[in-house]
Write a protein that holds these residues in place. Structure first.
Motif, short mmCIF file in Angstrom:
data_model
loop_
_atom_site.label_atom_id
_atom_site.label_comp_id
_atom_site.label_asym_id
_atom_site.label_seq_id
_atom_site.Cartn_x
_atom_site.Cartn_y
_atom_site.Cartn_z
N GLU A 90 49.74 24.81 25.75
CA GLU A 90 50.40 26.09 26.01
C GLU A 90 50.70 26.81 24.69
OE1 GLU A 90 50.68 28.49 28.69
OE2 GLU A 90 51.16 26.65 29.78
N LEU B 279 47.55 28.34 23.06
CA LEU B 279 46.78 29.24 23.93
C LEU B 279 46.52 30.63 23.32
CD1 LEU B 279 45.41 29.03 26.68
CD2 LEU B 279 47.47 29.97 27.72
N GLU C 29 39.76 21.73 27.92
CA GLU C 29 40.95 21.75 27.09
C GLU C 29 40.59 21.48 25.63
OE1 GLU C 29 43.88 19.20 29.08
OE2 GLU C 29 42.96 19.80 30.97
N LYS D 289 37.03 35.72 32.76
CA LYS D 289 38.12 35.83 33.76
C LYS D 289 37.80 34.99 34.99
CE LYS D 289 40.14 40.35 32.74
NZ LYS D 289 40.44 41.70 33.28
N ASN E 178 38.21 31.34 34.28
CA ASN E 178 39.60 30.89 34.25
C ASN E 178 40.15 30.68 35.66
OD1 ASN E 178 40.08 30.72 31.48
ND2 ASN E 178 40.49 32.91 31.30
N LEU E 179 39.83 31.62 36.54
CA LEU E 179 40.30 31.48 37.92
C LEU E 179 39.64 30.28 38.60
CD1 LEU E 179 40.46 35.22 39.03
CD2 LEU E 179 42.38 33.69 38.55
N TRP F 292 38.57 27.64 37.18
CA TRP F 292 39.17 26.44 36.60
C TRP F 292 40.45 26.09 37.36
CZ3 TRP F 292 40.92 26.17 30.72
CH2 TRP F 292 41.37 24.87 30.44
N MET F 293 41.28 27.10 37.59
CA MET F 293 42.52 26.87 38.32
C MET F 293 42.23 26.31 39.72
SD MET F 293 45.57 29.58 39.26
CE MET F 293 44.67 30.50 40.53
N HIS F 294 41.28 26.93 40.41
CA HIS F 294 41.00 26.48 41.78
C HIS F 294 40.35 25.09 41.80
CE1 HIS F 294 42.43 30.13 43.59
NE2 HIS F 294 41.66 30.87 42.82
N PHE G 150 40.90 22.76 39.67
CA PHE G 150 41.99 21.84 39.38
C PHE G 150 42.84 21.60 40.64
CE2 PHE G 150 46.49 21.24 38.30
CZ PHE G 150 46.41 20.07 37.56
N ILE G 151 43.11 22.66 41.36
CA ILE G 151 43.91 22.53 42.59
C ILE G 151 43.20 21.63 43.60
CG2 ILE G 151 44.69 23.82 44.64
CD1 ILE G 151 45.36 26.15 42.66
N TYR H 146 45.91 26.91 50.84
CA TYR H 146 45.68 28.34 50.61
C TYR H 146 46.28 29.23 51.69
CZ TYR H 146 42.86 27.40 46.52
OH TYR H 146 42.45 27.01 45.27
N VAL I 223 46.39 34.35 34.48
CA VAL I 223 45.42 33.25 34.40
C VAL I 223 44.04 33.79 34.03
CG1 VAL I 223 44.13 31.52 35.75
CG2 VAL I 223 46.62 31.67 35.95
N SER I 224 43.61 34.84 34.71
CA SER I 224 42.25 35.34 34.45
C SER I 224 42.14 35.83 33.01
CB SER I 224 41.88 36.44 35.45
OG SER I 224 42.66 37.59 35.23
N PRO J 35 45.01 27.75 33.11
CA PRO J 35 44.69 27.58 34.53
C PRO J 35 45.27 26.30 35.13
CG PRO J 35 42.77 28.39 33.35
CD PRO J 35 43.83 28.13 32.32
#
Lengths: 330, 330
Positions: free
Chosen positions: A45, A48, A137, A271, A274-275, A277-279, A281-282, B291, B307-308, B314
């Motif tokens: 963080e 970043l 990372e 962009k 990044n999104l 990556w978040m999804h 990970f989830i 979701y 995030v994007s 992310p």
């Protein structure tokens, strides 16, 4: 493991380009110890704001295509242009092939001694998913440490290419000029992701075959729909041992970046990555939380036989397992 | 919608082979109404002991390969052998192509009038995931209704083939004899799943080309590793209009079943498919629960921009979202 540093020591060390601290930070991030996780997150963080400035290149190709040799020569070309480069490896097959990529210490020896180059092999025994997240990372840490080009190497045989493609700006596929089996050695889906195909080992005496392969791949690329970036994938021939085509490849990477920066696709791609990556990970976390839940795993064992034999409907078993997981009626 | 029947009425109706009740049960299962779900589950659970006895065949091929014509003639061959057959469609692209598969009422008209055949088009506007789970359940209902062969038709262009392959005993790929582009029209991964490739439209005058394609596919199949079942995929040529090769295809399906029944792979495959069905359902449910959680979706909207743009990591955003979902600190 050595004593942990403080967040500030990691952060300042990385940003000042201290490689020993960079390496220790990567090790921290790769650690599965619970007590390392929070620190790793805090370090990420805090660095970043210093990330995102490198060109990220994925390089893939089947074993035997000459990937290490290519990356060594390509890397040396970049350092000769005074670029700071970092090379990371994703090797999902490392347990099978006993470190076929960068684990082999005798490879890229010259590049490893270049002061502008940083090589980080993939951790042994790491799973694809694990390494992948850690690779993203690690890439950020390298960017914060001032590397201008990050190369992510992967073996072109598995699923890792899709992950790598999802974290880089430019995807380079290395291919051999071969005996008619060109289109079979590599999955079509991987070819479809390539921004550039380089036919390797186009050494003197082998040019004819290489150029033949070039034409074949060019027509193969024409069968794919455009990816909407405005960039049309090219095919080049190169020889690492004779240093042919190497400069041209880098020029194409720069040309690609320039075009996509102008039309906004470069930023758009980052962009979306990044999104995604978040999804990713989830999704991975949801499954991991579910399957490591001890009540769930006990019940899965109970269900194994009746479900597999068709005596209990799989979706009903699934529903009951979800109820165990959430600890409530669905 | 008509009045719902009781569990017993559905169950007895299906098991006695009443098609009107079978159709109503399928509609019940396809329903997204909350009040239908429990009833649908109960019906499925009660007919479960009567399922599993059909041969399940997946048939795929790109648009233009003559799939409907093939299935019509193949189906009529089976009914002439006194087999009760059910034909189900998975059409993930139905919204785009406006019902390109079985939705087109003018197709398979002759087969539709055969008393031994039952044709069920895919529901319009259904998503791949949705239809797929419903297709498995529909298949079970058809088995309980006494159908001896269940054919699941899918368009050979998307992801649906993997799902279909995961629910059938035998996977038949239809291919055209074409102009050199044979290996490009269909994804290699789909070819790799085939137990049999049938070159369609090998009508009189077209045999040479069809046999040429046969050889090409045969060598392509040789590049794939064996699937461990003991079965080696074959390539045949056929003509639906001239009814050539149709009987041979059915004989190969029976030969496949016989071989895999003897070596235990038939049962093993079914067991693995049941377990995979459970796990697929779990994964899909976990994501759907996540979701559709309103707290989660609000926070996802908040995170979208940071995030994007790379201003929030992310994985940290993902972690916070998971904490919102589970309503506890992770």
């Amino acid at each position: 493991m050595k004593k942990r540093l403080s967040i500030e020591e990691y952060t300042n060390g990385i940003i000042s380009g201290n490689r020993m601290i960079l390496s220790r930070a990567i090790t921290l991030i790769e650690s599965n110890l619970q007590e390392d996780k929070q620190l790793a997150q805090d370090v990420l963080e805090s660095i970043l704001p210093n990330t995102g400035k490198a060109i990220r290149i994925g390089i893939t190709g089947v074993p035997g295509v000459g990937k290490s040799t290519f990356i060594e020569i390509f890397g040396k070309h970049l350092t000769s242009l005074n670029k700071k480069i970092a090379i990371l490896a994703i090797d999902p097959s490392s347990q099978l092939t006993k470190g076929s990529i960068l684990g082999d210490k005798t490879r890229m020896e010259e590049l490893a001694h270049e002061p502008l180059a940083y090589i980080r092999p993939s951790p042994t025994g790491a799973s694809l998913g694990g390494v992948t997240y850690k690779t993203r990372e690690t890439m950020l840490l390298c960017e914060a440490a001032g590397f201008e080009v990050v190369i992510i190497e992967t073996v072109g045989v598995g699923q890792s290419e899709t992950y790598v493609h999802g974290m880089v700006d430019f995807f380079l596929l290395l291919m051999l000029a071969g005996a008619g089996d060109e289109l079979q050695g590599i999955k079509k889906g991987i070819m479809e992701m390539a921004d550039l195909i380089a036919i390797t080992k186009a050494d003197s005496g082998n040019e004819l075959q290489a150029n033949l392969a070039k034409s074949e791949y060019e027509s193969a690329l024409h069968t794919f729909p455009p990816d909407g970036s405005g960039w049309f994938p090219e095919v080049v021939v190169c020889s690492a041992t004779e240093k042919k085509g190497i400069a041209e490849i880098w020029e194409l990477v720069e040309k690609h970046r320039e075009m996509l920066s102008k039309n906004g696709k470069f930023v758009e791609n980052r962009k979306n990555q990044n999104l995604a990556w978040m999804h990713d990970f989830i999704k991975q976390s949801l499954e991991q939380n579910f399957y490591t839940n001890s009540n769930v795993s006990t019940k899965i064992k109970d269900f194994q036989k009746v479900v597999s034999e068709g005596k209990k409907l799989p979706i009903h078993a699934g529903l009951e397992l979800l109820e165990v997981f959430y600890n409530r009626k669905l």
